[in-house]
Design an enzyme around this catalytic site. Structure first.
Site, PDB file in Angstrom:
ATOM      1  N   ASP A 465       0.771  -1.431  -0.137  1.00  0.00           N
ATOM      2  CA  ASP A 465       0.123  -0.039   0.041  1.00  0.00           C
ATOM      3  C   ASP A 465       0.967   1.235  -0.074  1.00  0.00           C
ATOM      4  O   ASP A 465       2.176   1.472   0.156  1.00  0.00           O
ATOM      5  CB  ASP A 465      -0.699  -0.054   1.192  1.00  0.00           C
ATOM      6  CG  ASP A 465      -2.133   0.665   1.104  1.00  0.00           C
ATOM      7  OD1 ASP A 465      -2.391   1.448   0.130  1.00  0.00           O
ATOM      8  OD2 ASP A 465      -3.192   0.212   1.779  1.00  0.00           O
ATOM      9  N   ASP A 535     -10.921   2.002  -3.172  1.00  0.00           N
ATOM     10  CA  ASP A 535     -11.408   1.600  -1.643  1.00  0.00           C
ATOM     11  C   ASP A 535     -12.932   1.802  -1.631  1.00  0.00           C
ATOM     12  O   ASP A 535     -13.563   1.250  -0.696  1.00  0.00           O
ATOM     13  CB  ASP A 535     -10.693   2.586  -0.874  1.00  0.00           C
ATOM     14  CG  ASP A 535      -9.609   2.346  -0.296  1.00  0.00           C
ATOM     15  OD1 ASP A 535      -8.997   1.147  -0.436  1.00  0.00           O
ATOM     16  OD2 ASP A 535      -8.951   3.190   0.587  1.00  0.00           O
TER      17      ASP A 535
HETATM   18  C1  GLA Z   1      -5.868   1.765   2.136  1.00  0.00           C
HETATM   19  C2  GLA Z   1      -6.204   0.720   1.320  1.00  0.00           C
HETATM   20  C3  GLA Z   1      -7.157  -0.117   1.913  1.00  0.00           C
HETATM   21  C4  GLA Z   1      -6.620  -0.606   3.126  1.00  0.00           C
HETATM   22  C5  GLA Z   1      -6.305   0.291   4.217  1.00  0.00           C
HETATM   23  C6  GLA Z   1      -5.295  -0.114   5.280  1.00  0.00           C
HETATM   24  O1  GLA Z   1      -6.776   2.796   2.351  1.00  0.00           O
HETATM   25  O2  GLA Z   1      -6.393   1.070  -0.053  1.00  0.00           O
HETATM   26  O3  GLA Z   1      -7.491  -1.358   1.071  1.00  0.00           O
HETATM   27  O4  GLA Z   1      -5.632  -1.693   2.892  1.00  0.00           O
HETATM   28  O5  GLA Z   1      -5.387   1.437   3.498  1.00  0.00           O
HETATM   29  O6  GLA Z   1      -5.164   1.059   6.206  1.00  0.00           O
END
Ligand code: GLA
Length: 734
Positions: A465, A535
């Site tokens: 990430d 997301d």
């Molecule tokens: C980001 C990612 C999510 C998740 C969060 C965790 O927002 O896009 O899918 O992994 O971080 O903190």
């Protein structure tokens, strides 16, 4: 990429080159790019489009039209836009390059590279234009190497990857825009006079607000399956700029490359700057044709392990967020295994010793197991995974730290920060970005992955990430006079690190996630197996986002998960069947706590996973035909995947709005063999009785002219009726 040494004396060149050496033919199976490389003149582009017949090539120049510099440089006649602008060591801001040589070479993977070498007429300054083609693809990659042989430093003020003139006309631009949780919206517009620019300045994530890929439809309003279309994808993970200048000439001028703003690059004597590649493709089969070209090329040559089937997974994020512990993880593994899934991924929240990661405001950088949450550590989880017959994956965010972390306490010098100012903080009010330009930081990031994989070689999947932009222009590593290198050196450092990681760990699947869909680009995918689109897991909005994403990226790489209802982003309630039917058009996964599902919903997921496994090769390796765009507001969206042999296909149909008396279009299919007979089987079926065409066979010709009639609702017990409706059909040729 090594610079080709093209600096042979001109006379020797004349002696060695064949008579017709000026015309350079960069042809693929179905396309041609024709250049005029006359020695002593700048390289010219004469043609880009359908593959040219040799007889037309000979008289191409006589047909008139395109005869423009293939890589316009700044200085002489400075009124026009340029791809390259430099300040020479003596302060001269003009450049004037001419062809000195043409070289060809073959790479290990069978790709051919043609390099046209150009040198400034007055300065020891070289500009080499490269064109790469692959035997079985219709994509041409172009990039530039700029070499300084002058006495001192040359400053690069603009240094685009490529330029392409497109004949003036009713040319339409298709591009993607958006924001966090609303990525990859499609926009289509006729090219305006003046400049239409698409840019990114995030520093780190470059596909939230816009995308570095475009299509240009040459025959008016874009159509999915007909018309001439050029596709361009800048293969770069950092800041970019693509612009089309429609001026008073007969051309639209497309430029694409690294965004040079605040990024002038100082090239020391003897140094070479290599731009990222710009991938160009052309198809006369409409937008979908260009998408297929990108998908095929990407799977084979740019996506990590693009020939390997992706597993069906459960990711823990929306199911439990930071509430990770051994029991909950074990429950999730058991549940995904019982539904036929193949992989469980533990998301954020598993790490931290001094500072446990319980919310998003601490601990990035301290990649040690939180033994309060997970007393038996990663090994315990791996054992549970094995017991359940699933693989195990893990979340990391290695380019980042927080003010509250042991890493930052020990090494405040590793973060991106401008002098004499309070540091700018991101997510959780504490997040900081590590300075990937610094080789010590590169080592740290390499070690995060290397340690995990060395200690726990059974880890099958990493979700990588990146949840922050570069929040201030300042490198504590770069010297004061090279601060403008920050954005570029960050990505050079990242790529160097990813190369090391892949050399050491070629088999682990790695997902590129960056606050959702912030890293969806061909510049990052050589090291990643897939990306997270967004997301936002709302299935209705995903129809739109995945539609846009599919313009440039294949389904195999598109993480697409069934999430909870009501949805955590939009709070929309969507039945499981529709959520499953949308998710199974990409790389299927689940993003929820299965324990919150009732048995009926679990059964739908189980069936979807089972059906998906059967069609997985068609979805993940097949050819995409988009049929009905959700953006056309016809109440329905539809697409299909067809195997290259045209012997198996999957058809998706999603009703995207509901009104009484609705008159939906019937959707003709595409991509089938007209003469083959296809037997129809509905997947994910929830109706009490089969559809009328279940088990019946139709010719590809009929299906492509007429399609099949989709009922607007399901035939289910009264209480199960919903306002949603969708169908997934498999079409198998006899
Ligand atoms: C980001 C990612 C999510 C998740 C969060 C965790 O927002 O896009 O899918 O992994 O971080 O903190």
């Amino acid at each position: 990429m090594k610079i080709q040494d093209c600096l042979l004396p001109a006379l020797a060149l004349l002696a060695t080159l064949p008579m017709n050496a000026e015309l350079v033919d960069i042809s693929t199976a179905k396309t041609s790019l024709i250049l005029d490389a006359e020695k002593g003149s700048p390289l010219k582009v004469l043609y880009y489009g359908d593959r040219l017949d040799a007889r037309d090539k000979d008289v191409l120049r006589d047909a008139g039209g395109m005869n423009l510099n293939a890589y316009p440089v700044y200085g002489l006649y400075p009124q026009a836009e340029a791809a390259l602008s430099v300040t020479h060591a003596d302060g001269n801001r003009t450049t004037d390059v001419a062809v000195t040589d043409i070289k060809t070479s073959t790479e290990n993977n069978g790709a051919s590279v043609t390099t046209v070498c150009m040198t400034d007429k007055a300065y020891p300054f070289d500009v080499n234009l490269n064109y790469r083609t692959y035997p079985d693809q219709d994509v041409i990659e172009t990039w530039v190497e700029i070499k300084n042989r002058e006495k001192g430093t040359v400053t690069l003020n603009r240094f685009m990857s490529g330029y392409l003139p497109v004949r003036y006309g009713d040319v339409w631009l298709s591009s993607l825009y958006g924001t966090w949780a609303d990525e990859a919206n499609l926009t289509e517009e006729p090219l305006p006079h003046g400049v239409r620019m698409i840019k990114n300045k995030d520093g780190l994530r470059n596909s939230h607000t816009s995308h570095g890929e475009i299509m240009l439809s040459l025959d008016g309003k874009p159509r999915e399956n007909s018309g001439r279309v050029i596709g361009a994808a800048l293969c770069y993970p950092g800041n970019y700029k693509l612009f089309i200048d429609t001026d008073d000439t007969n051309f639209h001028h497309l430029f694409a490359g690294i965004n040079e703003e605040n990024s002038e690059y100082h090239l020391k004597k003897g140094e070479t700057f290599t731009t990222p590649e710009l991938a160009l493709t052309y198809s006369d089969e409409g937008l979908s044709g260009v998408s297929r070209n990108f998908h095929k090329w990407g799977r084979k040559y740019r996506l990590h392990a693009g020939d390997k089937e992706r597993k069906v997974l459960l990711n823990s994020w929306e199911g439990v967020y930071f509430n990770i512990n051994e029991e909950v993880m074990a429950g999730m593994m058991e549940d995904i295994a019982s539904m036929g899934g193949e992989l469980f991924v533990m998301d954020d929240g598993w790490f931290g010793d001094k500072y446990p990661r319980d919310v998003d405001n601490s601990t990035l950088g301290d990649w040690v197991v939180d033994t309060n949450k997970l007393p038996n550590g990663i090994n315990g989880l791996l054992e549970t995974a094995k017991k359940n017959g699933v693989k195990f994956g893990i979340w990391i965010e290695p380019e980042m730290t927080n003010t509250v972390s042991e890493l930052y306490e020990n090494h405040p010098e590793y973060i991106i920060k401008a002098p004499n100012r309070e540091v700018v903080k991101g997510r959780g009010g504490t997040q900081l970005v590590l300075d990937m330009a610094n080789p010590k930081v590169q080592d740290i990031v390499f070690t995060v992955v290397d340690t995990l994989m060395t200690k726990y070689p059974e880890i099958d999947y990493i979700k990588w990430d990146a949840n922050a932009p570069i929040m201030e222009h300042g490198s504590q590593y770069l010297t004061a006079d090279n601060q403008s290198h920050l954005y570029i050196d960050y990505h050079n450092g990242l790529i160097k690190t990813l190369n090391r990681i892949r050399e050491a760990h070629p088999d682990v699947t790695i997902q590129a996630c960056a606050s959702g869909g912030g890293r969806v680009n061909w510049g990052i995918l050589p090291w990643f197996d897939e990306f997270w689109c967004s997301d936002n897991n709302d299935a209705l909005q995903r129809v739109y986002m995945q539609w846009g994403t599919s313009y440039f990226f294949p389904a195999i790489a598109m993480g697409s998960h069934i999430s909870a209802s009501p949805n955590h982003q939009t709070f929309r309630r969507i039945p499981t069947k529709f959520r499953a039917d949308v998710a199974m058009s990409g790389r299927l996964g689940l993003e929820m706590q299965p324990r919150d599902m009732n048995d009926e919903d679990k059964d739908i997921c189980r069936q979807a996973i089972n059906d998906y496994k059967a069609i997985r090769p068609i979805v993940q390796f097949g050819d995409l035909y988009r049929l009905q765009s959700p953006y056309d507001k016809k109440g329905v969206a539809s697409l299909m995947y067809v195997t290259p042999e045209k012997d198996d296909a999957v058809f998706y149909w999603w009703k995207i709005e509901t009104f009484m008396g609705q008159q939906l279009p019937r959707i003709p299919m595409a991509g089938l063999d007209p003469d083959k007979m296809y037997t129809v089987t509905e997947l994910n079926r929830i109706d009490n009785e089969p559809l009328p065409f279940e088990g019946k066979s139709f010719t590809g010709r009929y299906l492509m002219s007429n399609g099949l009639e989709m009922p607007l609702t399901y035939k289910v017990d009264y209480h199960k009726n919903t306002d949603y409706s969708s169908r997934v059909l498999r079409l198998t040729a006899k």
